[in-house]
Scaffold this active site. Structure first.
Site, PDB file in Angstrom:
ATOM      1  N   HIS A  65       0.830  -1.215   0.000  1.00 32.10           N
ATOM      2  CA  HIS A  65       0.000   0.000   0.000  1.00 32.10           C
ATOM      3  C   HIS A  65       0.855   1.251   0.000  1.00 32.10           C
ATOM      4  CE1 HIS A  65      -4.041  -1.854   1.448  1.00 32.10           C
ATOM      5  NE2 HIS A  65      -3.502  -2.514   0.442  1.00 32.10           N
ATOM      6  N   ASP A  73       7.197   5.792   0.503  1.00 32.22           N
ATOM      7  CA  ASP A  73       7.671   6.897   1.327  1.00 32.22           C
ATOM      8  C   ASP A  73       6.981   6.934   2.678  1.00 32.22           C
ATOM      9  OD1 ASP A  73       5.188   7.521   0.620  1.00 32.22           O
ATOM     10  OD2 ASP A  73       5.646   9.406  -0.378  1.00 32.22           O
ATOM     11  N   PRO A 139      -5.924  -1.363  -5.905  1.00 30.53           N
ATOM     12  CA  PRO A 139      -7.053  -2.048  -6.536  1.00 30.53           C
ATOM     13  C   PRO A 139      -8.014  -2.629  -5.496  1.00 30.53           C
ATOM     14  CG  PRO A 139      -5.000  -3.276  -6.863  1.00 30.53           C
ATOM     15  CD  PRO A 139      -4.638  -2.011  -6.174  1.00 30.53           C
ATOM     16  N   THR A 170      -0.391 -15.753  -0.365  1.00 38.50           N
ATOM     17  CA  THR A 170      -0.121 -17.067   0.214  1.00 38.50           C
ATOM     18  C   THR A 170      -0.057 -16.959   1.735  1.00 38.50           C
ATOM     19  OG1 THR A 170       1.358 -18.971   0.201  1.00 38.50           O
ATOM     20  CG2 THR A 170       2.407 -16.833   0.025  1.00 38.50           C
ATOM     21  N   ASP A 216      -4.977 -18.002   1.725  1.00 36.61           N
ATOM     22  CA  ASP A 216      -4.536 -19.326   1.268  1.00 36.61           C
ATOM     23  C   ASP A 216      -5.144 -20.340   2.221  1.00 36.61           C
ATOM     24  OD1 ASP A 216      -3.264 -21.737   0.889  1.00 36.61           O
ATOM     25  OD2 ASP A 216      -1.236 -20.966   1.243  1.00 36.61           O
ATOM     26  N   THR A 219      -2.237 -23.043   3.921  1.00 41.71           N
ATOM     27  CA  THR A 219      -1.137 -22.693   4.832  1.00 41.71           C
ATOM     28  C   THR A 219      -0.975 -21.172   4.943  1.00 41.71           C
ATOM     29  OG1 THR A 219       0.298 -22.998   2.909  1.00 41.71           O
ATOM     30  CG2 THR A 219       0.262 -24.797   4.513  1.00 41.71           C
TER      31      THR A 219
HETATM   32  C1  HEM Z   1      -3.569  -7.648  -7.168  1.00 41.10           C
HETATM   33  C2  HEM Z   1      -4.208  -6.736  -6.483  1.00 41.10           C
HETATM   34  C3  HEM Z   1      -4.492  -6.891  -5.013  1.00 41.10           C
HETATM   35  C4  HEM Z   1      -5.719  -6.799  -4.439  1.00 41.10           C
HETATM   36  C5  HEM Z   1      -7.041  -6.516  -5.138  1.00 41.10           C
HETATM   37  C6  HEM Z   1      -5.533  -7.035  -3.023  1.00 41.10           C
HETATM   38  C7  HEM Z   1      -6.552  -7.019  -2.087  1.00 41.10           C
HETATM   39  C8  HEM Z   1      -6.439  -7.447  -0.782  1.00 41.10           C
HETATM   40  C9  HEM Z   1      -7.527  -7.539   0.148  1.00 41.10           C
HETATM   41  C10 HEM Z   1      -8.982  -7.132  -0.117  1.00 41.10           C
HETATM   42  C11 HEM Z   1      -7.041  -8.066   1.304  1.00 41.10           C
HETATM   43  C12 HEM Z   1      -7.817  -8.366   2.585  1.00 41.10           C
HETATM   44  C13 HEM Z   1      -7.884  -7.123   3.457  1.00 41.10           C
HETATM   45  C14 HEM Z   1      -8.884  -7.271   4.580  1.00 41.10           C
HETATM   46  O1  HEM Z   1      -9.917  -7.896   4.389  1.00 41.10           O
HETATM   47  O2  HEM Z   1      -8.614  -6.723   5.662  1.00 41.10           O
HETATM   48  C15 HEM Z   1      -5.628  -8.281   1.111  1.00 41.10           C
HETATM   49  C16 HEM Z   1      -4.774  -8.802   2.057  1.00 41.10           C
HETATM   50  C17 HEM Z   1      -3.413  -8.930   1.878  1.00 41.10           C
HETATM   51  N1  HEM Z   1      -2.686  -8.483   0.786  1.00 41.10           N
HETATM   52 FE1  HEM Z   1      -3.454  -7.928  -0.998  1.00 41.10          FE
HETATM   53  N2  HEM Z   1      -4.216  -7.277  -2.765  1.00 41.10           N
HETATM   54  C18 HEM Z   1      -3.535  -7.183  -3.948  1.00 41.10           C
HETATM   55  C19 HEM Z   1      -2.166  -7.303  -4.112  1.00 41.10           C
HETATM   56  C20 HEM Z   1      -1.267  -7.484  -3.077  1.00 41.10           C
HETATM   57  C21 HEM Z   1       0.168  -7.349  -3.192  1.00 41.10           C
HETATM   58  C22 HEM Z   1       0.903  -6.940  -4.464  1.00 41.10           C
HETATM   59  C23 HEM Z   1       0.688  -7.627  -1.964  1.00 41.10           C
HETATM   60  C24 HEM Z   1       2.131  -7.615  -1.512  1.00 41.10           C
HETATM   61  C25 HEM Z   1       3.164  -7.792  -2.296  1.00 41.10           C
HETATM   62  C26 HEM Z   1      -0.420  -7.978  -1.102  1.00 41.10           C
HETATM   63  C27 HEM Z   1      -0.306  -8.415   0.203  1.00 41.10           C
HETATM   64  C28 HEM Z   1      -1.374  -8.756   1.011  1.00 41.10           C
HETATM   65  C29 HEM Z   1      -1.235  -9.467   2.286  1.00 41.10           C
HETATM   66  C30 HEM Z   1       0.054 -10.014   2.863  1.00 41.10           C
HETATM   67  C31 HEM Z   1      -2.517  -9.548   2.850  1.00 41.10           C
HETATM   68  C32 HEM Z   1      -2.922 -10.145   4.196  1.00 41.10           C
HETATM   69  C33 HEM Z   1      -2.859  -9.046   5.254  1.00 41.10           C
HETATM   70  C34 HEM Z   1      -3.190  -9.497   6.656  1.00 41.10           C
HETATM   71  O3  HEM Z   1      -3.447 -10.664   6.917  1.00 41.10           O
HETATM   72  O4  HEM Z   1      -3.186  -8.617   7.533  1.00 41.10           O
HETATM   73  N3  HEM Z   1      -1.585  -7.843  -1.795  1.00 41.10           N
HETATM   74  N4  HEM Z   1      -5.285  -7.883  -0.168  1.00 41.10           N
END
Ligand code: HEM
Ligand SMILES: *[C@@H]1O[C@H](CO)[C@@H](O)[C@H](O)[C@H]1NC(C)=O
Ligand SMILES: *[C@@H]1O[C@H](CO)[C@@H](O)[C@H](O)[C@H]1NC(C)=O
Length: 296
Positions: A65, A73, A139, A170, A216, A219
């Site tokens: 983010h 930054d 996104p 994952t 995931d 795991t």
């Molecule tokens: C491709 C577009 C992406 C979308 C639409 C997206 C969307 C989301 C959403 C909706 C969540 C759940 C948030 C919640 O319900 O609180 C999430 C969690 C997460 N995202 Fe993404 N994400 C994207 C790409 C990425 C990228 C590029 C990364 C890091 C390189 C990333 C890392 C994570 C991680 C690690 C979590 C889990 C966070 C937690 O458990 O606290 N995501 N993402």
């Protein structure tokens, strides 16, 4: 032009302008000024993850983010205070919060079993908070394939980078409100997977919105390639996840990562280094924040 597309155009120009500045990031930036920074970050992240496994996922998401909002930054920072104070003890006033986050994200991936890489540093922190940028550049999980592709392209990231970086899912958890439409309304989802997720996420919005499920299902605290195995069996949790394997141009790449964890790791590292290079503040631009949560 819509507000969103105008923002994309502006960010795209900024990231082009940033590519020459990005050369100034280097793995040895703190060699003289703060050689202890990597050990200091690692030890705090290690104990934070030992206490709470999800912390690693939260930090990695925060880095994503931060980079997407206005370059890496430290805008939109929320965690990392403990790391900042440990680093301040070793070398006060030297290391940016943006660099701390980049290092902490790498350490989180490593500690949860993923690949290692040398983190490029030398970023400075923004002097504006820019929370408004977040909604336009990050996104939403309802995004379709074309929108995902264009939001990554707006940051100088390719479709290949997008698929590899999405492998971050994952690890970690998502709230019902972010996957409800996918498990009730989409057809590109395994039926028994959908019903098992429905049992923890009521159909009506407003009830159970914050109920959590693992991104995931196999795991959620291990960084490996099972995210892609889920996609191939139509068990992606988010609509946006399943878009990457839905009879489209990235199906082959997903299948490749199912067969080769090593290729996924290599491409993830390429992608996250590129992500860390998005439009950094360097030299005398920006500042070194005293408190990662706010501008000095
Ligand atoms: C491709 C577009 C992406 C979308 C639409 C997206 C969307 C989301 C959403 C909706 C969540 C759940 C948030 C919640 O319900 O609180 C999430 C969690 C997460 N995202 Fe993404 N994400 C994207 C790409 C990425 C990228 C590029 C990364 C890091 C390189 C990333 C890392 C994570 C991680 C690690 C979590 C889990 C966070 C937690 O458990 O606290 N995501 N993402
Ligand atoms: C995707 O992009 C189109 C066209 O720019 C826009 O109308 C639509 O609302 C976007 N959808 C999402 C989910 O972002
Ligand atoms: C499913 O789609 C219908 C029709 O578009 C919509 O009214 C409903 O709110 C959607 N349900 C969920 C859970 O997203």
């Amino acid at each position: 032009m819509t507000v969103r597309s105008r923002t994309i155009a502006v960010i795209f120009l900024l990231s082009l302008a940033g590519t020459s500045l990005a050369q100034q990031l280097s793995t040895s930036f703190y060699s003289n000024s703060c050689p202890g920074v990597f050990d200091a970050v690692r030890s705090v992240i290690e104990s934070a993850i030992a206490k709470e496994k999800r912390m690693g996922a939260s930090i990695l998401r925060l880095f994503f983010h931060d980079c997407f909002v206005q370059g890496c930054d430290a805008s939109g920072f929320e965690v990392i205070d403990a790391v900042k104070s440990a680093v301040e003890k070793v070398c006060p006033g030297v290391v940016s919060c943006a660099d701390i986050l980049a290092i902490a994200a790498r350490d989180s991936v490593v500690i949860l079993g993923g690949p290692n890489w040398d983190v490029k540093v030398g970023r400075r922190d923004s002097t504006t908070a820019s929370f408004s940028g977040a909604n336009n550049n990050i996104p939403p999980p309802s995004s379709g394939f074309a929108n995902l592709t264009s939001l990554f392209a707006a940051q100088g990231l390719s479709q290949k980078d997008m698929v590899a970086l999405s492998g971050a899912h994952t690890i970690g958890l998502a709230r019902c409100t972010n996957f409800r439409a996918h498990i009730y309304n989409d057809s590109d989802i395994d039926g028994s997977f959908a019903s098992s997720r429905q049992s923890g996420c009521p159909r009506t919005s407003g009830s159970g919105d914050d109920n959590l499920a693992p991104l995931d299902l196999q795991t959620p605290t291990l960084f490996e390639n099972s995210y892609y195995k889920n996609l191939v069996s139509k068990k992606g949790l988010l609509h946006s996840d399943q878009e990457l394997f839905n009879s489209g141009p990235t199906d082959a790449q997903v299948q490749c990562y199912v067969n080769s964890r090593r290729t996924f790791f290599a491409d993830f590292v390429t992608g996250i280094i590129k992500m860390g290079d998005i439009n950094p503040l360097t030299g005398s631009n920006g500042q070194i924040r005293n408190n990662c949560r706010r501008v000095n």
